[in-house]
Design a protein around this motif. Structure first.
Motif, PDB file in Angstrom:
ATOM      1  N   LEU A 543       4.707 -71.060 101.538  1.00  6.23           N
ATOM      2  CA  LEU A 543       4.294 -70.226 100.410  1.00  6.23           C
ATOM      3  C   LEU A 543       2.785 -70.190 100.294  1.00  6.23           C
ATOM      4  O   LEU A 543       2.169 -69.118 100.196  1.00  6.23           O
ATOM      5  N   PHE A 544       2.146 -71.358 100.309  1.00  5.98           N
ATOM      6  CA  PHE A 544       0.696 -71.400 100.196  1.00  5.98           C
ATOM      7  C   PHE A 544       0.015 -70.783 101.422  1.00  5.98           C
ATOM      8  O   PHE A 544      -1.083 -70.223 101.306  1.00  5.98           O
ATOM      9  N   SER A 545       0.651 -70.884 102.575  1.00  5.66           N
ATOM     10  CA  SER A 545       0.067 -70.281 103.777  1.00  5.66           C
ATOM     11  C   SER A 545       0.074 -68.762 103.679  1.00  5.66           C
ATOM     12  O   SER A 545      -0.898 -68.090 104.061  1.00  5.66           O
ATOM     13  N   VAL A 546       1.173 -68.199 103.171  1.00  9.89           N
ATOM     14  CA  VAL A 546       1.220 -66.748 102.979  1.00  9.89           C
ATOM     15  C   VAL A 546       0.183 -66.316 101.954  1.00  9.89           C
ATOM     16  O   VAL A 546      -0.496 -65.287 102.116  1.00  9.89           O
ATOM     17  N   ILE A 547       0.040 -67.100 100.879  1.00 10.29           N
ATOM     18  CA  ILE A 547      -0.972 -66.766  99.873  1.00 10.29           C
ATOM     19  C   ILE A 547      -2.372 -66.809 100.487  1.00 10.29           C
ATOM     20  O   ILE A 547      -3.211 -65.929 100.224  1.00 10.29           O
ATOM     21  N   ALA A 548      -2.641 -67.808 101.319  1.00  6.33           N
ATOM     22  CA  ALA A 548      -3.944 -67.881 101.981  1.00  6.33           C
ATOM     23  C   ALA A 548      -4.172 -66.683 102.889  1.00  6.33           C
ATOM     24  O   ALA A 548      -5.285 -66.138 102.953  1.00  6.33           O
ATOM     25  N   SER A 549      -3.112 -66.233 103.592  1.00  6.81           N
ATOM     26  CA  SER A 549      -3.235 -65.045 104.447  1.00  6.81           C
ATOM     27  C   SER A 549      -3.571 -63.818 103.617  1.00  6.81           C
ATOM     28  O   SER A 549      -4.432 -63.007 103.991  1.00  6.81           O
ATOM     29  N   LEU A 550      -2.894 -63.669 102.481  1.00  6.96           N
ATOM     30  CA  LEU A 550      -3.159 -62.512 101.620  1.00  6.96           C
ATOM     31  C   LEU A 550      -4.568 -62.561 101.055  1.00  6.96           C
ATOM     32  O   LEU A 550      -5.223 -61.519 100.916  1.00  6.96           O
ATOM     33  N   VAL A 551      -5.047 -63.754 100.722  1.00 10.36           N
ATOM     34  CA  VAL A 551      -6.414 -63.872 100.208  1.00 10.36           C
ATOM     35  C   VAL A 551      -7.419 -63.421 101.257  1.00 10.36           C
ATOM     36  O   VAL A 551      -8.370 -62.681 100.955  1.00 10.36           O
ATOM     37  N   ILE A 552      -7.205 -63.814 102.505  1.00 11.12           N
ATOM     38  CA  ILE A 552      -8.119 -63.398 103.573  1.00 11.12           C
ATOM     39  C   ILE A 552      -8.032 -61.893 103.801  1.00 11.12           C
ATOM     40  O   ILE A 552      -9.050 -61.212 103.987  1.00 11.12           O
ATOM     41  N   ILE A 553      -6.806 -61.350 103.768  1.00 13.00           N
ATOM     42  CA  ILE A 553      -6.645 -59.902 103.940  1.00 13.00           C
ATOM     43  C   ILE A 553      -7.356 -59.147 102.822  1.00 13.00           C
ATOM     44  O   ILE A 553      -8.074 -58.162 103.059  1.00 13.00           O
ATOM     45  N   ILE A 554      -7.171 -59.609 101.579  1.00 15.28           N
ATOM     46  CA  ILE A 554      -7.811 -58.939 100.451  1.00 15.28           C
ATOM     47  C   ILE A 554      -9.327 -59.059 100.554  1.00 15.28           C
ATOM     48  O   ILE A 554     -10.067 -58.097 100.289  1.00 15.28           O
ATOM     49  N   HIS A 555      -9.808 -60.233 100.960  1.00 12.76           N
ATOM     50  CA  HIS A 555     -11.260 -60.425 101.088  1.00 12.76           C
ATOM     51  C   HIS A 555     -11.842 -59.468 102.127  1.00 12.76           C
ATOM     52  O   HIS A 555     -12.915 -58.889 101.917  1.00 12.76           O
ATOM     53  N   GLU A 556     -11.140 -59.295 103.237  1.00 13.34           N
ATOM     54  CA  GLU A 556     -11.648 -58.391 104.267  1.00 13.34           C
ATOM     55  C   GLU A 556     -11.546 -56.933 103.839  1.00 13.34           C
ATOM     56  O   GLU A 556     -12.374 -56.109 104.223  1.00 13.34           O
ATOM     57  N   SER A 557     -10.521 -56.594 103.044  1.00 13.89           N
ATOM     58  CA  SER A 557     -10.365 -55.205 102.625  1.00 13.89           C
ATOM     59  C   SER A 557     -11.339 -54.825 101.518  1.00 13.89           C
ATOM     60  O   SER A 557     -11.749 -53.667 101.429  1.00 13.89           O
ATOM     61  N   VAL A 558     -11.714 -55.782 100.658  1.00 15.11           N
ATOM     62  CA  VAL A 558     -12.667 -55.469  99.588  1.00 15.11           C
ATOM     63  C   VAL A 558     -14.109 -55.526 100.089  1.00 15.11           C
ATOM     64  O   VAL A 558     -15.015 -55.104  99.366  1.00 15.11           O
ATOM     65  N   ARG A 559     -14.338 -56.023 101.278  1.00 16.77           N
ATOM     66  CA  ARG A 559     -15.673 -56.050 101.864  1.00 16.77           C
ATOM     67  C   ARG A 559     -15.611 -55.438 103.274  1.00 16.77           C
ATOM     68  O   ARG A 559     -15.798 -56.129 104.275  1.00 16.77           O
ATOM     69  N   PRO A 560     -15.314 -54.138 103.360  1.00 14.78           N
ATOM     70  CA  PRO A 560     -15.205 -53.515 104.686  1.00 14.78           C
ATOM     71  C   PRO A 560     -16.563 -53.431 105.374  1.00 14.78           C
ATOM     72  O   PRO A 560     -17.617 -53.475 104.723  1.00 14.78           O
ATOM     73  N   GLN A 561     -16.517 -53.301 106.647  1.00 12.67           N
ATOM     74  CA  GLN A 561     -17.746 -53.211 107.435  1.00 12.67           C
ATOM     75  C   GLN A 561     -18.371 -51.832 107.255  1.00 12.67           C
ATOM     76  O   GLN A 561     -17.694 -50.808 107.385  1.00 12.67           O
ATOM     77  N   ILE A 562     -19.655 -51.810 106.953  1.00 15.71           N
ATOM     78  CA  ILE A 562     -20.424 -50.564 106.883  1.00 15.71           C
ATOM     79  C   ILE A 562     -21.385 -50.591 108.067  1.00 15.71           C
ATOM     80  O   ILE A 562     -22.338 -51.369 108.086  1.00 15.71           O
ATOM     81  N   SER A 563     -21.114 -49.762 109.061  1.00 21.93           N
ATOM     82  CA  SER A 563     -21.872 -49.797 110.314  1.00 21.93           C
ATOM     83  C   SER A 563     -22.916 -48.695 110.337  1.00 21.93           C
ATOM     84  O   SER A 563     -22.683 -47.586 109.849  1.00 21.93           O
ATOM     85  N   VAL A 564     -24.068 -49.020 110.906  1.00 21.96           N
ATOM     86  CA  VAL A 564     -25.124 -48.038 111.157  1.00 21.96           C
ATOM     87  C   VAL A 564     -24.940 -47.518 112.583  1.00 21.96           C
ATOM     88  O   VAL A 564     -24.834 -48.307 113.528  1.00 21.96           O
TER      89      VAL A 564
END
Length: 848
Positions: A543-564
């Motif tokens: 359960l906690f592992s899935v929650i940790a995965s979702l936290v990482i997914i959300i963190h990456e989705s709320v801070r997408p890469q902005i490339s020049v």
């Protein structure tokens, strides 16, 4: 067109004779399942294909336009799969059934039965070759599953015979409904551990009074040891609940939910669970009871606190049997002629243990070596009335067993299906597994799923259809009916050795090292799942592992890469500056790429990043246009629309124009519905980044009045100024007299541009970016024809006229046309003719 690589850049490679093409595993093959199957059985490793450039030109073969459109229409690519369309299809089908004849209704029912009963497909296809192969594979897996099922039942806290029951009914049901030809369904160690952990302490005082009475339970035994019948009924109810969950998920197409269990989480969880399972079997080696716990520190403390009570004979025999199993598997891997030892090794060790215990009674009488004892014979009995009011007590272990079980099955099944070239629908697999668990629960079975080891053996022994699973179930049926008395003298240390040897391959410590090299965030997830499962418990760990995965997914989705992005010299390709070492920026144009879909959680970050890049880039190159490349953006929401409107206003206040490139269909539709498309202007949306760049440069070159910025005017035309090194095109307005001399009605836009070139082909088709080196033509000035000539096709080479899709340029060495001498159109045309002449050579027919 023809694409050819320069011969000088081609790597030298020894040419090998053509070989037959080998089937490669599908790209979606589960890495963890492939590794486990490779460890358990003979699995042909896929060859790595390397594509090298070729000096031969490649001709692109196109389908006819009408044929291509017909394909799109048949595939329904342009039709949105929304809820309304699906609901209309459901109502149409119901209307046809209601208004149809009984024959139509029967045909519809029959089609549904055919869709979910694979036996109607594989049984007619059975021939002598398939029958022979499946008989061998089914018999091999059958003799392998007998000791394994007994061992796994002990992990779940159930009697040995329950494991044998669970290897008969569910296996039979899956062979009739499942689509995998090689998946071996039955009890597995991981699901057995989940059942034991999930049902621990679930019995009430009324159902198991001895557990709650200290006088009747001085040794603090578990409920399954004190009340085996009540505990078994709770396990059967768990199987029914797990099957119902899988059936519902299959009917609703919810198989994608297992995607939240990524490979690092699954690998770390499975590795820790394997250690917990192995430690739980030490009691049958050491010869004294050990407190069974899902916490590894509790098990270790209970083990070493009574280490002086170790039965040396029992421990020695257990280690010897374990080494025997490992040795036979090693020999089977080294000697192809002895490959049969791999699947038969559990049975061989069990038979050897039975012979020794039956011929040497002193082992049991004097040295206290434990044996299995009596096992009931006969068909699986009916489980009796299952009280659904107890479902709330088993919903947690049923959910974990259903999810983990399906994840294992679909991973193994897809790996083997990809190897043999057939499809495996996840929805149908969920329905088949759910039906196997539901029907099995009615006949004394606990939750089952696909087995890594038995599926690998089934594949390596040549199984060709689901008939092998049917044969396996018949082997178990015959064993239950006639052969259970043979297992009376089966030693428990032999069963413990089978379990420990089976789970050692599940400890994937190599994955942690690999993930550390590949991506350390994934390595963190592996370690987190591993440690959490060991010290927080099995259910809490996953359960906690899935929650940790979702936290990482959300963190990456709320801070997408902005490339020049910058332009690759000599091409119309724009790449991330971090990916390419050579590139050029476009003067006064900043190109950015958003790396993810835009929604309420990340739009503020995206807006701030874009403004930050504009501010930083303006220190070195004045920004008048910002082009946003939107290929990774597949959807936007209303919050993103408001953020884009705010970004548009911020950029307009800075006198910067915003443009978009490569919008997706859904994104463009949302922008149109929100009227943002019209507010920005359709001319600022382009299918390619290069088209957007060209449009921005055209807009910049317009000097007739203030630039068209849609909101507050960004200022009038820029006056002429001296050009510095490295500038591409500088707009200089013509005098009014010169524009009037061109013979046009009214003021016409025209400019004098300065182009820094470095030879043919270095500026690309548009001539909008400067090369890093200057040529002898560095001081050459160019006249750009009026707007009326912008649609004329340019020459192919940038010398002596710049080749541009929308611009026609005239070299400064050619004098400006006097009034009445044909205007700029003739000048531009003469420039293009001169360019063709210089390109084709002095004797080219085009020169004439």
């Amino acid at each position: 067109g023809a694409l050819a690589a320069p011969p000088s850049r081609l790597p030298r490679a020894r040419r090998k004779p053509a070989a037959p093409r080998a089937r490669l595993p599908a790209a979606a093959m589960d890495h963890f399942a492939e590794m486990q199957i490779t460890k358990q059985g003979h699995f042909e490793r896929g060859r790595r294909m390397v594509l090298t450039p070729t000096v031969q030109p490649v001709e692109v073969q196109h389908l006819e336009e009408n044929e291509s459109r017909a394909i799109v229409a048949k595939l329904n690519i342009k039709q949105s799969a929304n809820t309304q369309r699906i609901w209309e299809e459901v109502k149409s089908s119901a209307r046809n059934l209601r208004n149809g004849s009984p024959r139509d209704l029967g045909l519809a029912v029959w089609r549904g039965v055919q869709r979910h009963c694979s036996v109607l497909y594989w049984l007619p296809a059975v021939n002598l070759k398939v029958l022979k192969a499946d008989l061998i594979a089914g018999l091999t897996v059958g003799v392998m599953v007998i000791p394994q099922s007994m061992s796994y039942a002990s992990i779940a806290g159930l009697p040995y015979v329950i494991g044998m029951y669970s290897s008969f009914t569910p296996t039979l049901v899956y062979s009739l409904l499942g689509n995998s030809r090689h998946l071996a369904v039955g009890p597995v160690a991981l699901v057995s551990l989940l059942i034991e952990v999930g049902l621990r302490g679930r019995l009430t005082e009324e159902e198991c009074p001895a557990y709650f009475d200290p006088e009747q339970n001085p040794l603090q035994l578990e409920q399954y040891a004190l009340c085996p019948d009540a505990y078994a009924k709770l396990a059967f109810l768990t199987s029914m609940a797990a099957g119902l969950i899988q059936l519902a998920a299959g009917l609703l197409n919810l198989g994608f939910l297992v995607s939240f269990l990524g490979h690092p989480v699954v690998s770390g969880f499975t590795s820790a669970a394997a250690i917990v399972i192995g430690l739980s079997q030490l009691k049958d080696w050491l010869g004294y009871p050990i407190a069974k716990s899902q916490f590894v520190h509790v098990t270790l403390y209970s083990t070493f606190s009574r280490i002086r009570q170790t039965n040396g004979v029992n421990l020695g025999l257990g280690i010897a049997w374990y080494l025997m199993l490992v040795g036979m598997r090693w020999v089977a891997g080294k000697r192809p002629r002895l490959a049969f030892l791999r699947p038969l090794s559990p049975l061989i060790t069990c038979v050897l243990g039975i012979v020794i215990m039956s011929t040497v009674p002193a082992l049991h009488d004097e040295y206290n070596v434990q044996i299995v004892g009596d096992i009931p014979e006969g068909l699986p009995p009916y489980s009796g009335t299952i009280r659904l009011d107890k479902l709330t007590r088993v919903i947690a272990p049923a959910t974990s067993a259903a999810v983990i079980g399906f994840m294992e099955s679909i991973a193994i099944g897809k790996s083997l299906a990809a190897k043999h070239g057939y499809d495996l629908p996840p929805g149908q697999e969920l329905i088949a597994l759910g039906a196997a668990n539901v029907i099995g629960s009615l006949f004394s079975s606990y939750p089952v799923t696909g087995s890594f080891s038995r599926s690998a053996v089934n594949n390596s022994t040549g199984a060709m259809s689901q008939l092998s699973g049917f044969v396996t179930s018949m082997v178990m049926l015959l064993t239950l009916a006639f052969l259970t008395f043979l297992f009376y003298y089966l030693p428990k240390f032999a069963l413990a050795a089978i379990v420990i040897s089976s789970v050692t391959s599940l400890v994937a410590w190599q994955d942690a090292l690999h993930l550390w090299r590949v991506k350390r965030e994934d390595c963190f997830l592996w370690v987190f799942a591993f440690v959490a499962t060991l010290f927080l418990g099995v259910e809490q760990g996953i359960l906690f592992s899935v929650i940790a995965s979702l936290v990482i997914i959300i963190h990456e989705s709320v801070r997408p890469q902005i490339s020049v992005l910058w332009r690759l010299p000599g091409t119309e390709i724009y790449r991330n500056v971090k990916q390419e070492n050579r590139g050029v920026f476009i003067k006064n144009v900043l190109i950015l790429r958003i790396g993810a879909s835009m929604y309420f959680a990340n739009v503020a970050y995206i807006r701030d990043q874009i403004l930050m890049h504009v501010t930083d880039y303006s220190k070195y190159n004045e920004v008048r246009y910002v082009i946003v490349e939107m290929t990774p953006v597949i959807s936007i929401d209303s919050t993103a629309i408001h953020a884009l409107e705010g970004l548009l206003k911020d950029l307009r206040l800075r006198k910067i124009t915003l443009a978009f490139a490569t919008l997706g269909n859904r994104v463009e539709k949302t922008m149109r519905n929100a009227a943002l498309y019209e507010e920005i202007g359709s001319e600022w949306f382009h299918p390619r980044v290069h088209d957007a760049v060209v449009h921005c440069l055209q807009h910049e070159l317009t000097v007739d009045g203030p630039m068209d910025f849609l909101l507050p005017e960004a200022g009038g035309p820029r006056p002429g100024r001296a050009s510095g090194p490295g500038e591409d095109i500088e707009a200089v307005p013509l005098e009014a007299e010169e524009r009037a001399a061109q013979g046009k009605e009214g003021p016409q836009p025209g400019i004098i541009g300065r182009f820094l070139g470095s030879g043919p082909g270095q500026q690309g088709r548009q001539g909008t970016s400067a090369s890093s080196t200057n040529s002898a033509e560095e001081d050459e000035r160019w006249y750009v024809a009026p707007e009326a000539d912008l649609r004329d096709a340019p020459p192919a080479d940038p010398q002596p006229a710049v080749r541009a899709r929308y611009l026609s340029v005239v070299p400064a060495s050619q004098p400006m046309p006097e009034p009445g001498q044909g205007g700029s159109r003739d000048a531009a045309r003469g420039s293009r003719d001169g360019a063709r002449g210089s390109r084709d050579g002095p004797h080219s027919p085009r020169e004439e």
